[in-house]
Design a protein around this motif. Structure first.
Motif, mmCIF file in Angstrom:
data_model
loop_
_atom_site.group_PDB
_atom_site.id
_atom_site.type_symbol
_atom_site.label_atom_id
_atom_site.label_comp_id
_atom_site.label_asym_id
_atom_site.label_seq_id
_atom_site.Cartn_x
_atom_site.Cartn_y
_atom_site.Cartn_z
ATOM 1 N N THR A 70 0.835 -1.200 0.000
ATOM 2 C CA THR A 70 0.000 0.000 0.000
ATOM 3 C C THR A 70 0.874 1.255 0.000
ATOM 4 O O THR A 70 1.802 1.378 0.793
ATOM 5 C CB THR A 70 -0.918 0.013 1.230
ATOM 6 O OG1 THR A 70 -1.727 -1.167 1.209
ATOM 7 C CG2 THR A 70 -1.797 1.250 1.238
ATOM 8 N N GLY A 71 0.563 2.158 -0.909
ATOM 9 C CA GLY A 71 1.292 3.401 -1.030
ATOM 10 C C GLY A 71 2.457 3.343 -1.990
ATOM 11 O O GLY A 71 3.019 4.386 -2.360
ATOM 12 N N LEU A 72 2.845 2.135 -2.411
ATOM 13 C CA LEU A 72 3.989 1.974 -3.310
ATOM 14 C C LEU A 72 3.569 1.512 -4.704
ATOM 15 O O LEU A 72 4.412 1.122 -5.514
ATOM 16 C CB LEU A 72 4.993 0.977 -2.722
ATOM 17 C CG LEU A 72 5.634 1.367 -1.390
ATOM 18 C CD1 LEU A 72 6.508 0.229 -0.873
ATOM 19 C CD2 LEU A 72 6.459 2.649 -1.522
ATOM 20 N N GLU A 73 2.269 1.575 -4.986
ATOM 21 C CA GLU A 73 1.755 1.025 -6.237
ATOM 22 C C GLU A 73 2.431 1.644 -7.458
ATOM 23 O O GLU A 73 2.749 0.935 -8.428
ATOM 24 C CB GLU A 73 0.235 1.215 -6.327
ATOM 25 C CG GLU A 73 -0.561 0.382 -5.339
ATOM 26 C CD GLU A 73 -0.714 1.041 -3.967
ATOM 27 O OE1 GLU A 73 -1.418 0.462 -3.116
ATOM 28 O OE2 GLU A 73 -0.121 2.140 -3.744
ATOM 29 N N TYR A 83 11.363 4.715 2.083
ATOM 30 C CA TYR A 83 10.150 3.922 1.886
ATOM 31 C C TYR A 83 9.065 4.261 2.900
ATOM 32 O O TYR A 83 7.899 3.930 2.682
ATOM 33 C CB TYR A 83 10.487 2.428 1.914
ATOM 34 C CG TYR A 83 10.980 1.929 0.575
ATOM 35 C CD1 TYR A 83 10.104 1.389 -0.348
ATOM 36 C CD2 TYR A 83 12.324 2.019 0.229
ATOM 37 C CE1 TYR A 83 10.543 0.937 -1.588
ATOM 38 C CE2 TYR A 83 12.778 1.592 -1.007
ATOM 39 C CZ TYR A 83 11.876 1.046 -1.914
ATOM 40 O OH TYR A 83 12.315 0.619 -3.153
ATOM 41 N N ASP A 90 8.269 7.244 3.400
ATOM 42 C CA ASP A 90 7.703 8.475 2.848
ATOM 43 C C ASP A 90 7.648 8.344 1.327
ATOM 44 O O ASP A 90 8.388 9.019 0.600
ATOM 45 C CB ASP A 90 8.571 9.671 3.260
ATOM 46 C CG ASP A 90 8.020 11.002 2.744
ATOM 47 O OD1 ASP A 90 6.817 11.072 2.421
ATOM 48 O OD2 ASP A 90 8.813 11.963 2.655
ATOM 49 N N PRO A 91 6.784 7.480 0.794
ATOM 50 C CA PRO A 91 6.766 7.221 -0.653
ATOM 51 C C PRO A 91 6.373 8.426 -1.486
ATOM 52 O O PRO A 91 6.608 8.429 -2.702
ATOM 53 C CB PRO A 91 5.755 6.087 -0.804
ATOM 54 C CG PRO A 91 4.917 6.142 0.419
ATOM 55 C CD PRO A 91 5.810 6.640 1.512
ATOM 56 N N GLY A 92 5.787 9.444 -0.864
ATOM 57 C CA GLY A 92 5.455 10.655 -1.599
ATOM 58 C C GLY A 92 6.578 11.664 -1.625
ATOM 59 O O GLY A 92 6.439 12.736 -2.233
#
Length: 508
Positions: A36-39, A76, A78-80
């Motif tokens: 989740t969040g790394l798509e 990782y 903070d994927p944004g």
């Protein structure tokens, strides 16, 4: 400030042709869901192109290699946030494909883009896309770890050794602080904090996904075994096959590792000396028992006066030691070492300087790759720091006992704190035993007289992974598919292609 060589880029020697290995055990096409969040990172697809812009203009890449970069988060958690780009290389499978085989040569800090030649002439080339990669901060990946300019690197290599008296210790520690400060300024602490094994194994899982592989097939050498073991620990359900050659023991602390390595290099030196002293022309004489003393008599004067070279730099003491250690990584270079010591006996240092340049990544035009800066940065975030002067002093004393050929006679029982004690960001790893649940059978290859990653480390890693252990009796660092040892190569290829375990206790 000089770091003793730790791990080595793998020499890509042609492997002997192998036959058989025809069973296709491909995994299902469906991929595991992206975290989740790394798509957006897991769902990207590489845009393959010429490797010319990746440093491929010098014909070091395998024929038909193509290159690409993929994006990963710097942090990782903070994927944004900021991202980095990982450089990949590929040589496509020539036949019915099982999947991708990810390759890493070690280091840490060594470029892996030219690794796609490993397995040429074997069924690996038919059944796998062979994939090389530059870990984050390394080589053609972006951004790169940068600490020293070429001029600064040359100057550092030319520095004479310091005495381990209070003034010498203070000067060495000041040099370390200066080096660490330059790394922080030129690379940035936000990135330096995230260049370790912890992040690289997560990058490897992104690579697996973007290549379309439900599970990872991996061949790692030296420090690359640390990456493979850490990947197995974090993603045991995503492992198809791992071969780990010249193992790093994840439970070994930095002090124990350095002393184990010192003993390994002494063993390699003793093996070289035993062979050399059989020749009446050996630069170490003909008395094996006196070989260390003869060696020290050759190199110690360099601390005061470098040897002449056709290159105007001359051969410094530090470069002589680095060049000798480079040659001790494999008995394939022992004849070159003899030539270098013969030259040194005559007051010249060209061959040893070339060997040191090979290790330090210095190119003919005087520029450097970033292997040494990356090595320091990755090591300093991977391991706990030695900050107790008493521990540093004991380590130095025990190192000199373990490797007398490296003892310059300047030991006092005290020693400077190493570079990592001054590093500007915290470490993110610590030694520990691993026990990945549900891990499929893996393979560890360990060489009895490996100087850089001694044999016992492979035994211990195999026990932690419950892996099959292949023992190679020889004098070299790394062997599988790079040394032409068919006994090892056949077992490794059979395992990677067919998942057939090597015979118990296989020794080559």
């Amino acid at each position: 400030m000089r770091m003793a060589p730790t791990f080595l880029v793998v020499p890509l020697l042609a492997a002997a042709a192998l036959s058989g290995c025809t069973i296709d055990r491909s995994e299902p096409i469906a991929l595991p869901p992206a975290p989740t969040g790394l798509e957006r990172f897991y769902d990207q697809r590489p845009e393959w192109q010429s490797c010319a812009d990746f440093g491929g203009a010098d014909d070091t890449f395998a024929p038909n290699a193509e290159c690409a970069r993929i994006e990963v988060p710097v942090d990782y958690a903070d994927p944004g946030g900021p991202t980095a780009k990982i450089a990949l290389s590929r040589v496509r499978a020539s036949g019915k494909k099982i999947g991708s085989l990810l390759l890493n040569p070690g280091g840490p800090g060594v470029s892996g883009l030219t690794m796609t030649g490993v397995g040429s002439g074997t069924p690996l080339a038919e059944r796998f896309d062979r994939i090389g990669f530059d870990p984050r901060g390394v080589g053609a990946s972006q951004p790169v770890i940068a600490c020293l300019t070429p001029r600064e690197a040359d100057a550092e290599r030319a520095e004479p050794p310091t005495d381990n008296d209070p003034a010498g210790i203070a000067a060495a520690e000041a040099d370390n602080r200066d080096y660490a400060g330059r790394c922080a300024e030129r690379t940035g602490t936000d990135f330096l904090e995230h260049v370790g094994t912890r992040e690289v194994v997560q990058d490897m899982d992104v690579v697996r996904a973007v290549l379309g592989d439900p599970k990872l097939s991996y061949l790692g050498y030296s420090y690359g075994t640390r990456l493979g073991a850490a990947y197995a620990e974090k993603f045991p359900d995503r492992v198809r096959a791992l071969v780990l050659d010249a193992a790093v023991d994840p439970a070994s602390d930095p002090v124990a590792e350095s002393l184990r390595q010192a003993a390994g290099f002494q063993l390699a030196f003793d093996g070289y000396a035993a062979q050399c002293t059989e020749d009446p022309e050996c630069p170490l004489g003909t008395d094996r028992a006196a070989a260390v003393a003869r060696f020290r008599a050759l190199v110690d004067p360099l601390a005061e006066r470098p040897a002449a070279t056709t290159d105007t730099r001359g051969l410094s003491y530090g470069d002589a030691i680095t060049g000798v250690q480079q040659a001790l990584y494999t008995d394939d270079l022992w004849q070159v070492l003899t030539l270098g010591l013969d030259e040194l006996r005559d007051g010249r240092g060209d061959t040893l300087l070339q060997l040191a340049d090979m290790y330090d990544g210095r190119r003919e035009d005087g520029s450097y790759d970033n292997t040494q800066d990356a090595f320091n940065a990755i090591r300093c975030v991977d391991d706990p720091r030695i900050t107790d002067p008493a521990v540093a002093g004991r380590q130095d004393t025990e190192f000199r006992i373990a490797a007398p050929f490296l003892d310059d006679g300047r030991g006092t029982g005290a020693a400077p704190l190493e570079l990592c004690a001054a590093w500007p960001v915290p470490n993110s790893g610590n030694p520990h035993r691993i026990d990945p649940p549900g891990l499929p059978k893996t393979v560890v290859v360990s060489t009895t007289e490996d100087p850089a990653t001694p044999y016992q480390a492979g035994v211990e890693l195999a026990a932690q992974l419950d892996a099959a252990l292949i023992t190679y009796r020889g004098n070299r660092h790394t062997v599988a598919l790079v040394a032409g040892v068919q006994c090892v190569d056949r077992a490794v290829v059979e395992y990677l292609v067919n998942l057939t375990e090597p015979a118990p206790g296989l020794t080559c």
